[in-house]
Design an enzyme around this catalytic site. Structure first.
Site, short mmCIF file in Angstrom:
data_model
loop_
_atom_site.label_atom_id
_atom_site.label_comp_id
_atom_site.label_asym_id
_atom_site.label_seq_id
_atom_site.Cartn_x
_atom_site.Cartn_y
_atom_site.Cartn_z
N HIS A 281 0.86 -1.19 0.00
CA HIS A 281 0.00 0.00 0.00
C HIS A 281 0.90 1.25 0.00
O HIS A 281 0.88 2.02 0.96
CB HIS A 281 -0.88 0.05 1.25
CG HIS A 281 -1.80 -1.13 1.42
ND1 HIS A 281 -2.45 -1.40 2.61
CD2 HIS A 281 -2.21 -2.08 0.55
CE1 HIS A 281 -3.20 -2.48 2.48
NE2 HIS A 281 -3.07 -2.92 1.22
C1 LIG Z 1 -1.39 -7.14 -3.93
C2 LIG Z 1 -2.18 -5.97 -3.41
C3 LIG Z 1 -3.29 -6.18 -2.59
C4 LIG Z 1 -4.03 -5.09 -2.11
N1 LIG Z 1 -5.20 -5.32 -1.44
C5 LIG Z 1 -6.03 -4.27 -1.19
C6 LIG Z 1 -7.37 -4.48 -0.75
O1 LIG Z 1 -7.83 -5.61 -0.62
N2 LIG Z 1 -8.14 -3.39 -0.50
C7 LIG Z 1 -7.67 -2.11 -0.68
O2 LIG Z 1 -8.40 -1.15 -0.40
N3 LIG Z 1 -6.43 -1.89 -1.13
C8 LIG Z 1 -5.62 -2.94 -1.43
N4 LIG Z 1 -4.40 -2.71 -1.99
C9 LIG Z 1 -3.98 -1.33 -2.21
C10 LIG Z 1 -4.75 -0.62 -3.33
O3 LIG Z 1 -5.14 -1.54 -4.33
C11 LIG Z 1 -3.86 0.48 -3.89
O4 LIG Z 1 -3.47 1.32 -2.83
C12 LIG Z 1 -4.57 1.31 -4.95
O5 LIG Z 1 -5.09 0.48 -5.95
C13 LIG Z 1 -3.58 2.31 -5.53
O6 LIG Z 1 -4.22 3.03 -6.54
P1 LIG Z 1 -3.39 4.01 -7.48
O7 LIG Z 1 -4.35 4.60 -8.44
O8 LIG Z 1 -2.57 4.91 -6.63
O9 LIG Z 1 -2.33 3.08 -8.23
P2 LIG Z 1 -2.53 1.70 -9.11
O10 LIG Z 1 -3.92 1.24 -8.94
O11 LIG Z 1 -1.43 0.86 -8.69
O12 LIG Z 1 -2.40 2.23 -10.57
C14 LIG Z 1 -1.21 2.68 -11.16
C15 LIG Z 1 -1.27 2.30 -12.63
O13 LIG Z 1 -0.29 3.04 -13.34
C16 LIG Z 1 0.38 2.19 -14.26
N5 LIG Z 1 1.70 2.76 -14.51
C17 LIG Z 1 2.72 2.87 -13.63
N6 LIG Z 1 3.78 3.45 -14.21
C18 LIG Z 1 3.42 3.72 -15.49
C19 LIG Z 1 4.10 4.32 -16.58
N7 LIG Z 1 5.36 4.74 -16.48
N8 LIG Z 1 3.44 4.44 -17.76
C20 LIG Z 1 2.14 4.01 -17.88
N9 LIG Z 1 1.46 3.41 -16.86
C21 LIG Z 1 2.10 3.28 -15.68
C22 LIG Z 1 0.41 0.87 -13.53
O14 LIG Z 1 0.68 -0.21 -14.39
C23 LIG Z 1 -0.95 0.82 -12.88
O15 LIG Z 1 -1.92 0.27 -13.73
C24 LIG Z 1 -3.63 -3.77 -2.45
C25 LIG Z 1 -2.53 -3.56 -3.28
C26 LIG Z 1 -1.82 -4.65 -3.78
C27 LIG Z 1 -0.68 -4.39 -4.71
#
Ligand SMILES: Cc1cc2nc3c(=O)[nH]c(=O)nc-3n(C[C@H](O)[C@H](O)[C@H](O)COP(=O)(O)OP(=O)(O)OC[C@H]3O[C@@H](n4cnc5c(N)ncnc54)[C@H](O)[C@@H]3O)c2cc1C
Length: 512
Positions: free
Chosen positions: A451
């Site tokens: 996270h």
């Molecule tokens: C294994 C796991 C289990 C989890 N379980 C839970 C849960 O059960 N409940 C909960 O609330 N939270 C959970 N979390 C945490 C939660 O899912 C994340 O905190 C949240 O999804 C983050 O959202 P975000 O939009 O910040 O990033 P992300 O959802 O990680 O999105 C970032 C996106 O950007 C893309 N990206 C990155 N760099 C580049 C680039 N240079 N060019 C183009 N694309 C790029 C990535 O591929 C990804 O698709 C979990 C996380 C993980 C990894």
């Protein structure tokens, strides 16, 4: 629109199609006059068999960034894979589908810290807008949002889940019907699922929007940096299926998550001056907070073998949880039960569980004081980042995770639980009772929860460690925003998926 991507110009380019990015792209493209391009480094969809994993099981390889993270504050010593999601839907497509909101105390602290737009009252409408809650229809829950949220009914609980709730009662933890309104208590775990399947933001938001003529989604497209004209962001440079492309835009929004967003910022010339110089990147804006303040929830885990016939394969893992306060203080520990965990679903655990179905209790420190960092090591994505999680670098965290581990032990040994369990693995009464042994064991077995947050913190410009203002705009430059977990200024008292979606809902309202 011309075919050659070098010539294309978009109103909005969004980098990263995860929890926040997919949501933002879908919301902004509701206006047919606005052209929106969503760039995602990963693939479009999970493949079989991951799509049919039991609900609650995270996907930890194959659809993830294969990074390595050091557990301490230096790039040496204990380390392990750190695999945030890399596909459309991002981490929301690989996570445990636990649908918990951040708490009122989280957002009120953002407001008190210099971002007055972020009170609980201000964010609640956006939490409501993102969900359709199957169990509650009052003023604090949503009924028309894209993300389905539901809790298991009492008659759906497996025997260990029921035993867990009884054990919580034995220990004086109050019961609560809704973990999304009660700060502390034990109760059914809400999940974002339909028909037993995780619903990611790719499912909930993008799927219904993908037919729109004004929304383009490019997968397998990795953005290396933001392009600037002076201090104005004018587009991005990327590799699209291995081919270099530049796209131009009026506004660029980074939604690449708590690990990758700071890397893109540094490669674009936004960060600490000396670090940028060492990368060979010209400085666009000196913001030393980029990549710093990396927070993660840290946990200890206790495994047990259930009595014969108590657990069944293929049944959802997570049905119940508890959130408890530290000794007399604010809520700070999450206790999550996973039952029906099978060796095929996590092959590495076969040795620990003696190749049998297992029950797992974890204590997650929700308000860690420890911080790490993530930084780029070169001017392009071919250079792997250095991730130092700094887990338990603050003694206060060690003490509080010891408290959490004692709680796990008490729950495992409560009479309701012992009726369902045959024996507990690895941990012993002696380890729990002896302070030194417990401290060592907690340090040794503590695990990150994937996270990551805080690496492009929100705050007023006078706060030198902040990177974006309260409207997500990167300080000192124009046309560039960050909307994802990296802006979260202090760790949320919950897992972060719903809160990241809420951030994007809010950003979309401001950017409309
Ligand atoms: C294994 C796991 C289990 C989890 N379980 C839970 C849960 O059960 N409940 C909960 O609330 N939270 C959970 N979390 C945490 C939660 O899912 C994340 O905190 C949240 O999804 C983050 O959202 P975000 O939009 O910040 O990033 P992300 O959802 O990680 O999105 C970032 C996106 O950007 C893309 N990206 C990155 N760099 C580049 C680039 N240079 N060019 C183009 N694309 C790029 C990535 O591929 C990804 O698709 C979990 C996380 C993980 C990894």
């Amino acid at each position: 629109m011309p075919e050659d991507p070098w010539l294309q110009h978009w109103d909005d380019v969004i980098v990263g199609g995860g929890s926040a990015g997919a949501t933002l792209a879908a919301r902004l493209s509701q206006d047919p006059e606005r052209s929106v391009l969503l760039l995602e480094a990963g693939v479009d969809r999970l493949g079989e068999p991951q799509d049919s994993y039991p609900l609650g099981m995270s996907v930890l390889s194959g659809y993830n960034w294969d990074y390595t993270a050091y557990m301490g504050t230096e790039p040496r010593g204990r380390h392990g894979p750190y695999g945030v999601g890399k596909l459309l839907g991002g981490s929301s497509a690989v996570n445990g589908a636990i649908a918990l909101r951040g708490l009122a105390a989280d957002f009120d602290s953002w407001a008190a810290g210099g971002s007055p737009e972020w009170t609980w009252d201000a964010v609640l409408p956006f939490f409501r807008a993102l969900e359709t809650d199957a169990d509650f229809t009052d003023a604090t829950h949503g009924s028309e949002g894209p993300v389905p949220v539901r809790r298991p009914a009492v008659d759906e609980f497996d025997p260990v889940a029921l035993a867990f709730l009884h054990a919580c009662k034995e220990l004086g933890i109050p019961q609560t019907a809704d973990m999304n309104t009660g700060a502390v208590g034990a109760g059914p775990l809400p999940s974002n699922a339909r028909d037993g399947r995780r619903i990611s933001t790719a499912d909930a938001y993008l799927e219904p929007a993908r037919h729109r003529h004004n929304l383009s989604v490019w997968t397998r497209t990795e953005v290396s940096r933001v392009l600037f004209d002076g201090n104005r962001a004018v587009g991005v440079q990327a590799l699209r299926e291995g081919r270099p492309v530049q796209v131009r835009a009026d506004r660029v929004t980074l939604c690449a998550g708590g690990i990758n967003t700071p890397l893109i910022l540094e490669r674009s010339g936004i960060g600490e001056n000396r670090r940028l110089a060492s990368l060979g990147v010209p400085v666009v804006a000196e913001l030393p907070g980029v990549g710093e303040d990396l927070a993660d929830h840290v946990a200890t885990v206790v495994w047990a073998v259930p009595r014969a016939g108590v657990c069944r394969k293929g049944v959802p893992w997570h049905q119940v949880m508890a959130r408890v306060a530290h000794d007399g203080g604010a809520p700070g520990l999450g206790v999550f039960l996973a039952s029906n965990v099978t060796e095929e679903t996590i092959p590495e655990i076969g040795k620990v569980t003696e190749d049998r179905i297992a029950v797992v209790l974890s204590a997650m420190l929700l308000d860690p004081d420890s911080r790490g960092a993530v930084h780029a090591t070169g001017p392009d994505p071919a250079h792997a980042p250095v991730i130092t999680l700094g887990l338990l670098s603050e003694q206060s965290d060690v003490e509080r995770l010891m408290e959490g581990t004692r709680l796990l032990w008490s729950l495992m040994n409560a009479s309701a639980m012992t009726r369902t369990l045959e024996h507990v693995l690895l941990w012993t009464e002696r380890m729990i009772q002896d302070e030194d042994r417990l401290r060592k064991a907690v340090r040794r077995f503590a695990t990150p929860m994937w996270h990551p947050s805080g690496t492009a913190r929100m705050g007023p410009e006078r706060d030198a460690s902040s990177v974006v203002d309260q409207y997500f705009r990167v300080h000192q430059v124009d046309g560039l925003r960050v909307v994802d977990s990296s802006v979260i200024p202090s760790p949320l008292l919950s897992p972060m998926n719903l809160s990241c979606i809420m951030l994007a809902e809010r950003a979309a309202a401001w950017m409309a």
